[in-house]
Design a protein around this motif. Structure first.
Motif, short mmCIF file in Angstrom:
data_model
loop_
_atom_site.label_atom_id
_atom_site.label_comp_id
_atom_site.label_asym_id
_atom_site.label_seq_id
_atom_site.Cartn_x
_atom_site.Cartn_y
_atom_site.Cartn_z
N THR A 346 0.83 -1.21 0.00
CA THR A 346 0.00 0.00 0.00
C THR A 346 0.86 1.25 0.00
OG1 THR A 346 -1.78 -1.17 1.16
CG2 THR A 346 -1.79 1.23 1.26
N ALA A 347 1.90 1.28 0.83
CA ALA A 347 2.79 2.45 0.86
C ALA A 347 3.45 2.67 -0.50
CB ALA A 347 3.83 2.26 1.95
N ALA A 379 4.76 6.72 7.47
CA ALA A 379 4.14 7.88 6.84
C ALA A 379 4.85 8.18 5.54
CB ALA A 379 4.20 9.09 7.77
N MET A 380 4.08 8.60 4.55
CA MET A 380 4.64 8.98 3.27
C MET A 380 3.94 10.24 2.77
SD MET A 380 2.43 5.98 2.38
CE MET A 380 3.41 5.37 3.63
N GLN A 381 4.70 11.05 2.05
CA GLN A 381 4.16 12.29 1.51
C GLN A 381 4.82 12.58 0.17
OE1 GLN A 381 3.45 15.93 4.01
NE2 GLN A 381 5.01 16.82 2.67
N VAL A 382 4.01 12.90 -0.80
CA VAL A 382 4.50 13.27 -2.13
C VAL A 382 3.93 14.65 -2.43
CG1 VAL A 382 4.57 12.71 -4.57
CG2 VAL A 382 4.63 10.88 -2.86
N GLU A 383 4.81 15.62 -2.61
CA GLU A 383 4.37 17.00 -2.84
C GLU A 383 5.12 17.56 -4.04
OE1 GLU A 383 4.40 21.37 -0.57
OE2 GLU A 383 4.83 19.51 0.53
N ASN A 384 4.38 18.18 -4.93
CA ASN A 384 5.01 18.78 -6.11
C ASN A 384 4.76 20.28 -6.12
OD1 ASN A 384 2.18 17.61 -7.09
ND2 ASN A 384 2.63 19.43 -8.34
N GLU A 385 5.74 21.00 -6.69
CA GLU A 385 5.58 22.44 -6.85
C GLU A 385 4.68 22.72 -8.05
OE1 GLU A 385 9.52 23.91 -7.27
OE2 GLU A 385 10.06 23.53 -5.17
N PRO A 386 4.29 23.97 -8.23
CA PRO A 386 3.48 24.28 -9.41
C PRO A 386 4.22 23.92 -10.68
CG PRO A 386 3.46 26.11 -7.87
CD PRO A 386 4.50 25.15 -7.38
N PRO A 387 3.51 23.47 -11.74
CA PRO A 387 4.19 23.12 -12.99
C PRO A 387 4.93 24.34 -13.55
CG PRO A 387 1.81 22.81 -13.15
CD PRO A 387 2.10 23.28 -11.79
N SER A 388 6.17 24.11 -13.99
CA SER A 388 6.99 25.20 -14.52
C SER A 388 6.71 25.48 -15.98
CB SER A 388 8.47 24.87 -14.33
OG SER A 388 8.80 23.68 -15.04
N GLY A 389 6.12 24.52 -16.66
CA GLY A 389 5.86 24.69 -18.09
C GLY A 389 7.01 24.29 -18.96
N THR A 422 -1.71 22.73 -2.45
CA THR A 422 -0.93 23.47 -1.46
C THR A 422 -1.12 24.96 -1.66
OG1 THR A 422 1.03 23.49 -2.88
CG2 THR A 422 0.77 21.62 -1.40
N ASP A 423 -0.69 25.73 -0.68
CA ASP A 423 -0.83 27.19 -0.79
C ASP A 423 0.02 27.75 -1.92
OD1 ASP A 423 -2.51 27.08 1.37
OD2 ASP A 423 -0.92 27.51 2.85
N ALA A 424 1.11 27.05 -2.26
CA ALA A 424 2.00 27.53 -3.31
C ALA A 424 1.50 27.19 -4.70
CB ALA A 424 3.40 26.96 -3.11
N GLY A 425 0.39 26.46 -4.80
CA GLY A 425 -0.13 26.12 -6.12
C GLY A 425 0.19 24.72 -6.56
N GLY A 426 0.89 23.97 -5.72
CA GLY A 426 1.19 22.58 -6.08
C GLY A 426 0.12 21.63 -5.54
N PHE A 427 0.54 20.40 -5.34
CA PHE A 427 -0.41 19.38 -4.85
C PHE A 427 0.34 18.47 -3.88
CE2 PHE A 427 -3.34 15.82 -4.95
CZ PHE A 427 -4.57 16.47 -5.03
N ARG A 428 -0.37 18.03 -2.84
CA ARG A 428 0.24 17.20 -1.81
C ARG A 428 -0.63 15.96 -1.55
NH1 ARG A 428 0.06 20.49 2.34
NH2 ARG A 428 2.10 21.43 1.97
N VAL A 429 0.04 14.84 -1.44
CA VAL A 429 -0.61 13.57 -1.08
C VAL A 429 0.10 13.04 0.15
CG1 VAL A 429 -1.06 11.20 -1.76
CG2 VAL A 429 -1.36 13.04 -3.42
N SER A 430 -0.66 12.82 1.23
CA SER A 430 -0.08 12.32 2.49
C SER A 430 -0.87 11.11 2.96
CB SER A 430 -0.11 13.41 3.57
OG SER A 430 0.59 14.56 3.14
N ALA A 431 -0.15 10.17 3.54
CA ALA A 431 -0.80 8.96 4.07
C ALA A 431 -0.01 8.46 5.27
CB ALA A 431 -0.87 7.86 3.01
N VAL A 432 -0.74 7.96 6.28
CA VAL A 432 -0.14 7.37 7.47
C VAL A 432 -0.79 6.00 7.65
CG1 VAL A 432 0.26 7.56 9.95
CG2 VAL A 432 0.28 9.62 8.51
N ILE A 433 0.03 4.96 7.74
CA ILE A 433 -0.48 3.58 7.81
C ILE A 433 0.07 2.93 9.06
CG2 ILE A 433 -0.63 1.37 6.62
CD1 ILE A 433 -0.02 2.81 4.02
#
Length: 436
Positions: A346-347, A379-389, A422-433
């Motif tokens: 799952t992780a 715990a795992m977290q995947v966070e990306n910044e806003p797309p740079s283009g 996220t506040d910066a315009g990206g996206f965050r996925v977090s999970a705790v198992i």
């Protein structure tokens, strides 16, 4: 369904209060014989009473015919038999009436009281008649024989039909109780079979959903990387042949890995399909088979899945995304240790799906992958910044099931899943198992 209850219901086909036609025929026959007997015995009764013979015969016929209602009103039959005992008539009426009374569902105290009254009546009548015969000189016996013959006659007329009736009534009630218990057991078995079918169907649905999630993860991630590499290959094919060759090799490796995993899953599906066809070929499935199928399906739903990806392959997973042009940073906190297979799978799938979403929706965005090994959880977290283009857009389609599948996986293990911008315009996925 068993035929016990059906046979019992279809047997009710007689007129009026009779359950069977043969019961009605039997009672009519007994009533006719009893009426004839009482009618004949009414002749000497009329002579002794000093009434017209016709009146005695009619009285006897009417009294004997009461036997017709012995099943509906057995008390009335016994009372009539007691009433005509002094007239020395109604032998068949008294015997059959006592039998019907004892075989009925009336309280034992009523049966005992009426049987005692009948016995006392016969005893008194026999005693008086024998004394009269002795007084007239018709019979010459000792005085001891009169009470002995009276008691013997009274017991012989009342005891056998009462005992036989009690036995038949008890046996009938026992059979009815067994029939009711059999019908109740049949209904319970049907209910259990329906519940087993529902449970098996639920388990099959859960298994189909699990396999669908696995196939989605494999196809979405592997094929997404293949599309990204194919787009990069198309862009650098003429400018940098060496890089194009590396990208082509990566596409081939990923394609082979995707095919291998898809073959394994399709093999599981094919095996399940053969079992379903074999079940469908039978016209009727025994209850034991249904229960066994439900238990097996439930075990499939709760047992540990087959060997799958593990956290030890996170580095390779991140490396594949980096090779596809993603700027990705991996950080691991804590010391890695082995977890349950479903926890590791799952992780891994959460990180995999999150990276796939970055490829789809934020090409060229810098991505941070964090994995933390804690005492009782991972715990795992995947966070990306806003797309740079800057990254190439491969036009990857989205089915909209990725986040749903991740949430279902994590929730099934008692974990917590959170995703959002996220506040910066990206996206965050977090999970705790939980680790156990």
């Amino acid at each position: 369904m068993t035929t016990t209850g059906e046979d019992h219901m279809t047997a009710r086909g007689g007129p009026w209060w009779w359950e069977r036609r043969r019961s009605a025929v039997l009672d009519v026959g007994l009533a006719v014989v009893s009426a004839l007997e009482c009618g004949v015995e009414g002749v000497p009764f009329a002579w002794e009473a000093g009434i017209p013979v016709a009146v005695g015969v009619v009285f006897g016929l009417a009294a004997g015919a009461v036997l017709l209602v012995r099943r509906r009103w057995p008390i009335a039959v016994v009372l009539v038999a007691i009433a005509v005992t002094p007239a020395a008539m109604g032998f068949l009426l008294g015997v059959v009436g006592l039998y019907s009374l004892a075989a009925s569902d009336l309280p034992r105290r009523i049966i005992g009281s009426l049987a005692g009254m009948q016995s006392v009546g016969v005893l008194i009548v026999m005693f008086v008649r024998l004394r009269q015969d002795i007084a007239r000189g018709d019979v010459e016996v000792g005085d001891w024989l009169v009470p002995f013959a009276s008691v013997t006659m009274a017991l012989g007329v009342t005891a056998p039909p009462v005992l036989l009736g009690l036995y038949v009534g008890a046996r009938r009630r026992l059979m009815e109780s067994l029939r009711e218990r059999a019908d109740s057991l049949e209904r319970e078995l049907q209910l259990l079979a329906e519940r087993a079918e529902e449970r098996a169907e639920w388990a099959r649905g859960e298994e189909r959903t699990r396999i669908a999630r696995e196939m989605h993860d494999v196809v979405a991630h592997r094929v997404s990387l293949m599309v990204v590499h194919a787009a990069a290959l198309q862009a650098v094919a003429r400018k940098d042949p060496e890089k194009a060759v590396r990208n082509a090799a990566l596409v081939g490796d990923m394609g082979r890995q995707a095919l291998t995993e898809l073959r394994e899953m399709l093999g599981v599906l094919r095996a399940g399909g053969d079992g379903a066809r074999s079940r469908a070929e039978g016209s009727s499935v025994p209850l034991a088979a249904v229960a066994a199928a439900a238990a097996a399906a439930s075990r499939v739903a709760v047992e540990e899945p087959a060997e799958g990806p593990s956290l030890a392959e996170i580095d390779e997973l991140v490396g594949q995304s980096a090779a596809a042009g993603m700027v990705v940073d991996l950080s691991v906190e804590g010391e890695y240790r082995s977890y349950a297979p479903e926890v590791e799978a799952t992780a891994y799938r959460v990180v995999q799906e999150a990276l796939t979403n970055v490829h789809k929706h934020a090409a060229g965005a810098k991505t941070y992958v964090r994995v933390a090994h804690r005492v009782s959880e991972i715990a795992m977290q995947v966070e990306n910044e806003p797309p740079s283009g800057v990254g190439s857009s491969a036009g990857l389609p989205s089915g909209g099931n990725g986040l749903v599948g991740m949430r279902e996986r994590v929730s099934a293990l008692g974990g917590v899943f959170v995703s959002g911008p996220t506040d910066a315009g990206g996206f965050r996925v977090s999970a705790v198992i939980p680790a156990s």
